[in-house]
Design an enzyme around this catalytic site. Structure first.
Site, PDB file in Angstrom:
ATOM      1  N   LYS A 175      -5.676   1.451   9.577  1.00  0.00           N
ATOM      2  CA  LYS A 175      -5.780   2.449   8.322  1.00  0.00           C
ATOM      3  C   LYS A 175      -6.956   1.559   7.551  1.00  0.00           C
ATOM      4  O   LYS A 175      -6.809   0.487   7.253  1.00  0.00           O
ATOM      5  CB  LYS A 175      -4.507   2.577   7.636  1.00  0.00           C
ATOM      6  CG  LYS A 175      -4.606   3.266   6.358  1.00  0.00           C
ATOM      7  CD  LYS A 175      -3.296   3.524   5.604  1.00  0.00           C
ATOM      8  CE  LYS A 175      -3.462   4.183   4.403  1.00  0.00           C
ATOM      9  NZ  LYS A 175      -2.363   4.406   3.987  1.00  0.00           N
TER      10      LYS A 175
HETATM   11  C1  5RP Z   1      -2.249   0.534   0.388  1.00  0.00           C
HETATM   12  C2  5RP Z   1      -1.373   1.719   1.080  1.00  0.00           C
HETATM   13  C3  5RP Z   1      -0.872   2.635  -0.129  1.00  0.00           C
HETATM   14  O1  5RP Z   1       0.302   2.276  -0.243  1.00  0.00           O
HETATM   15  C4  5RP Z   1      -1.030   4.000   0.690  1.00  0.00           C
HETATM   16  O2  5RP Z   1      -0.535   4.201   1.983  1.00  0.00           O
HETATM   17  C5  5RP Z   1      -2.454   4.285   0.273  1.00  0.00           C
HETATM   18  O3  5RP Z   1      -2.465   5.936   0.394  1.00  0.00           O
HETATM   19  P1  5RP Z   1      -3.469   6.843  -0.629  1.00  0.00           P
HETATM   20  O4  5RP Z   1      -4.657   5.831  -0.884  1.00  0.00           O
HETATM   21  O5  5RP Z   1      -3.875   7.982   0.256  1.00  0.00           O
HETATM   22  O6  5RP Z   1      -2.887   7.029  -1.726  1.00  0.00           O
HETATM   23  O7  5RP Z   1      -1.715   1.629   2.130  1.00  0.00           O
HETATM   24  O8  5RP Z   1      -2.845  -0.319   0.856  1.00  0.00           O
END
Ligand code: 5RP
Length: 263
Positions: free
Chosen positions: A174
């Site tokens: 991610k």
């Molecule tokens: C931080 C993360 C977050 O907690 C989250 O999953 C990010 O999601 P978004 O930016 O779409 O609100 O992974 O590293």
């Protein structure tokens, strides 16, 4: 790759399209009661039917999510820091693979902080998780953290962090969208899902979704740009339209406006 691991992966990345709309609701693990996620159940349950997978902590899963939901779950298993603490990169593993199995998770996630003081610690934690995950057929999703103290949010840094995650053995990475994102995707041999980042307009978030998919991402793992919208369900449906139906951003935005009005 063994059958169990492949089966779990296919509950995250939908085999029909090879893509995924993951709903990120793990923010509380270091941010506490984030705006519009103050009461996790209220925010998550109405959106859950539209997500292929939900990314959250075991505490929120146990306390706030009905076990009858059919979506798959990716458990955030790294943490140990907070927004008011000294160093967000000083994370460790906070949930065991055994517990993730007991909770029927389809994947486990942790953040790596490439370029930070704790780079080595977080990369070794990733490696430990991959070793444990492999034993149990549990896929690992590595989140490439971004932050002021880390490298610039550009394609060279993102490509470096994503590639290292894949080399250590992450099954999914991610990361954050940036210019020349196709280069980041190209040099990462495992599927990439894109985080939404801080809240922007729905139009811009749909544009980001489209650009990510066009550059080769396997989907999004989006949080704030869905549930901080005044119309979260229309928003997640519009995101799905791009991810699973290859809609253009304009078409998805029109859908968003139509659904938001009907509501
Ligand atoms: C931080 C993360 C977050 O907690 C989250 O999953 C990010 O999601 P978004 O930016 O779409 O609100 O992974 O590293």
């Amino acid at each position: 790759m063994d059958w169990g691991l492949r089966n779990r992966l296919s509950r995250i990345i939908v085999p029909d399209t090879g893509r995924s709309v993951m709903l990120a609701v793990d923010h509380g693990y270091f941010l506490g009661p984030t705006s519009r996620l103050e009461v996790p159940r209220k925010t998550i349950m109405p959106l859950a039917p539209y997500a292929d997978s939900i990314m959250l902590t075991r505490g929120v899963l146990r306390s706030s999510i009905d076990p009858s939901i059919c979506n798959s779950v990716v458990l955030r298993v790294s943490g140990g820091t907070s927004i008011v603490g000294e160093d967000l990169s000083n994370e460790g593993i906070i949930t065991s693979v055994e517990d993730a199995l007991r909770l029927n998770a389809s994947g486990i996630a942790l953040s790596i902080f490439v370029g930070s003081k704790h780079e080595r610690q977080t990369l070794l934690a990733l490696s430990e998780l991959v070793n444990e995950g492999t034993k149990h057929g549990m896929p690992v999703l590595a989140v490439t953290a971004v932050g002021k103290e880390l490298g610039k949010k550009d394609s060279r840094y993102m490509a470096l962090a994503c590639r290292i995650a894949a080399e250590i053995g992450a099954n999914i990475v991610k990361t954050y969208y940036c210019d020349d994102f196709d280069k980041v995707v190209e040099s990462c041999p495992v599927p990439i899902v894109v985080a939404g980042g801080t809240k922007v307009s729905e139009k811009d978030a749909l544009e980001l979704t489209y650009n990510s998919i066009k550059s080769g991402a396997a989907g999004v793992d989006m949080g704030r740009n869905i549930w901080q919208s005044d119309h979260p369900i229309p928003m997640i449906k519009a995101v799905r339209k791009i991810v699973h139906e290859d809609a253009k951003p304009k078409e998805a935005y029109e859908l968003f406006k139509k659904l938001a009005k009907e509501k």
